[in-house]
Design an enzyme around this catalytic site. Structure first.
Site, PDB file in Angstrom:
ATOM      1  CG  HIS A 259      -0.983  -2.182  -1.351  1.00  0.00           C
ATOM      2  ND1 HIS A 259      -1.094  -2.918  -0.437  1.00  0.00           N
ATOM      3  CD2 HIS A 259      -2.488  -2.360  -2.042  1.00  0.00           C
ATOM      4  CE1 HIS A 259      -2.055  -3.455  -0.304  1.00  0.00           C
ATOM      5  NE2 HIS A 259      -2.994  -3.229  -1.188  1.00  0.00           N
TER       6      HIS A 259
ATOM      7  CG  ASP B 193      -7.312  -0.505  -8.276  1.00  0.00           C
ATOM      8  OD1 ASP B 193      -7.987  -1.507  -8.419  1.00  0.00           O
ATOM      9  OD2 ASP B 193      -7.486  -0.123  -7.048  1.00  0.00           O
TER      10      ASP B 193
END
Ligand code: ACO
Length: 427
Positions: A316, A373
């Protein structure tokens, strides 16, 4: 208190430039370099905006080092599963959680606004069946701007409020419609007797007339545990400060474009596999790995710089430690294991990917942890949500964030059209 400043020195000629340092309520200080070009004749260079604060905002705060995410000051772990998604929408839009009466009124209003103009349904007639739901969802949201084209006057808060509530209410209907179109089945109208999240599951599962899909002789009645799980997933996706799709919404909004056009641009940005499209790819990848004994091989592929394979659902831009949304989802996953009959092979493969990756120097050194996710897919699969709807589910959750950020943008007197410059290296 003394003014905080930073001095930049051009080492070619010793010229000095002084800039104010601004402090927010949380997070790193910010150097205000707005006059840098005027002062120095130079641009700053920051591809991907890794060091750039593009706006001032009061909505969402992320501390990537300490795994913290807050909506309007409240920790995500205190909201997901503890308040309804609609209450969280209200919080993001208005700044505070609603009291009981306001919460009920808001819920009722959203139910009643969930219907689509029949013209939108006709647009779907023109799309080929088999089209990916993200393609038709983005197009239909763009088309909404032609049905609700009004010139918003800043002082008219009611008109702004209506613009926001309308899109939040209609997005699940359009998403369900996009799915039904993708499989060539007629749509199911919303049912005002059902709460937002239940209504979405209903529109996905029911045949016209309201009868539930029947799979293997079992009617797919909606269970409260399913509604609660999906509601928490919506909350975890609701906003994430200036991510790629929100920045897109703000950029498009900064030109004065219609808010639903800005949101449809956000949907386009979200679709990419580096952003919201990753949740669909995670499931493909877990299926590709197939068995715990294959995990090590795929981890090696992800580390190989000559191989384009990336571990989807890992890494991320902001979180260099654990993603707090992923942490909350993982807890939810553990809780739902039995109730929702989660696929144990997928869970085992996912757990093994996480175990090996998190003990590998490559992932440790780069701060690559599972993101939201990585966990959402296993739960969505157990909710019998087709893979092509994973990213549209992200859209349903994120719409409130986009429209809240759009509102903040247009109401901020400091807003300017988004117009970066470049380092030209062409002919
Ligand atoms: N698998 C293997 N290596 C990775 C991964 C991954 N998933 N993610 C990052 N890396 C490596 C990069 O190769 C790079 O290595 P290097 O320093 O040796 O060149 C380093 O980690 C930094 O990666 P960047 O791509 O520069 O980091 P950035 O912040 O630009 O990208 C992103 C973040 C796009 C999320 C990236 O981690 C990625 O592609 N992850 C997989 C897709 C994914 O899960 N996206 C969902 C993000 S969450 C969301 O949008 C809701």
């Amino acid at each position: 208190m003394a003014k905080k400043t930073m001095t930049m020195i051009d080492n070619r000629n010793g010229k000095q430039f002084e800039y104010d340092i601004l402090s927010g309520t949380r997070g790193p200080d910010v150097v205000n370099i707005q006059s840098f070009y005027k002062d120095s004749g130079m641009f700053t260079y920051d591809p991907g905006y890794t060091s750039t604060a593009s706006c001032e905002s009061k909505i969402t705060f992320i501390d990537g080092e300490n795994s913290e995410l807050r909506y309007r000051g409240q920790l995500i772990s205190d909201l997901a599963g503890k308040y309804s998604f609609l209450d969280v929408c209200y919080l993001l839009m208005q700044g505070d959680l609603p009291d009981k009466k306001t919460s009920n009124e808001f819920d009722l209003e959203i139910r009643h606004r969930s219907f689509l103009h029949e013209g939108i349904l006709k647009i779907f007639d023109a799309f080929p069946s088999g089209a990916h739901p993200m393609a038709t969802l983005g197009s239909a949201v763009n088309a909404l701007s032609s049905f609700y084209y009004e010139h918003l006057i800043l002082e008219n808060e009611d008109a702004f409020s209506e613009m926001r509530r309308r899109i939040i209410a209609k997005i699940p209907t359009i998403a369900a419609m996009s799915y039904k179109n993708s499989i060539g089945v007629p749509m199911t109208y919303p049912d005002v007797d059902r709460y937002f999240t239940e209504n979405f599951l209903y529109m996905l599962r029911a045949y016209p007339g309201g009868k539930m899909r029947n799979i293997g002789g079992k009617n797919e009645e909606i269970r409260q545990v399913e509604v609660d799980a999906l509601d928490a997933i919506f909350t975890l996706h609701a906003d994430h400060e200036q991510n790629a799709s929100t920045t897109t919404v703000r950029n498009v909004g900064s030109t004065g474009a219609h808010p639903y056009v800005a949101i449809s641009s956000g949907i386009a940005a979200l679709w990419g596999p580096a952003h919201g499209g990753a949740n669909e790819k995670v499931m493909d990848q877990l299926a590709l790995i197939g068995d715990t004994k294959n995990v090590a091989k795929y981890i090696e592929k992800a580390k190989d710089k000559n191989d384009p394979f990336r571990l989807m659902g890992f890494g991320h831009r902001v979180y260099k430690s654990r993603d707090p949304r992923a942490e909350t989802l993982k807890k939810l996953q553990d809780k739902l294991k039995k109730d929702l009959n989660l696929d144990s092979n997928l869970l085992n493969v996912a757990a093994e990917v996480e175990r090996i990756a998190l003990s590998d120097d490559y992932f440790i050194q780069r701060g690559l942890y599972p993101n939201i996710d990585f966990y959402s897919g296993v739960i969505l699969t157990a909710l019998k949500i087709p893979e092509s709807m994973f990213t549209p589910i992200f859209v349903i959750g994120r719409t409130v964030g986009w429209i809240s950020q759009w509102t903040e943008l247009v109401q901020d007197p400091k807003t300017k059209i988004a117009r970066p410059r470049q380092l030209y290296t062409g002919k």
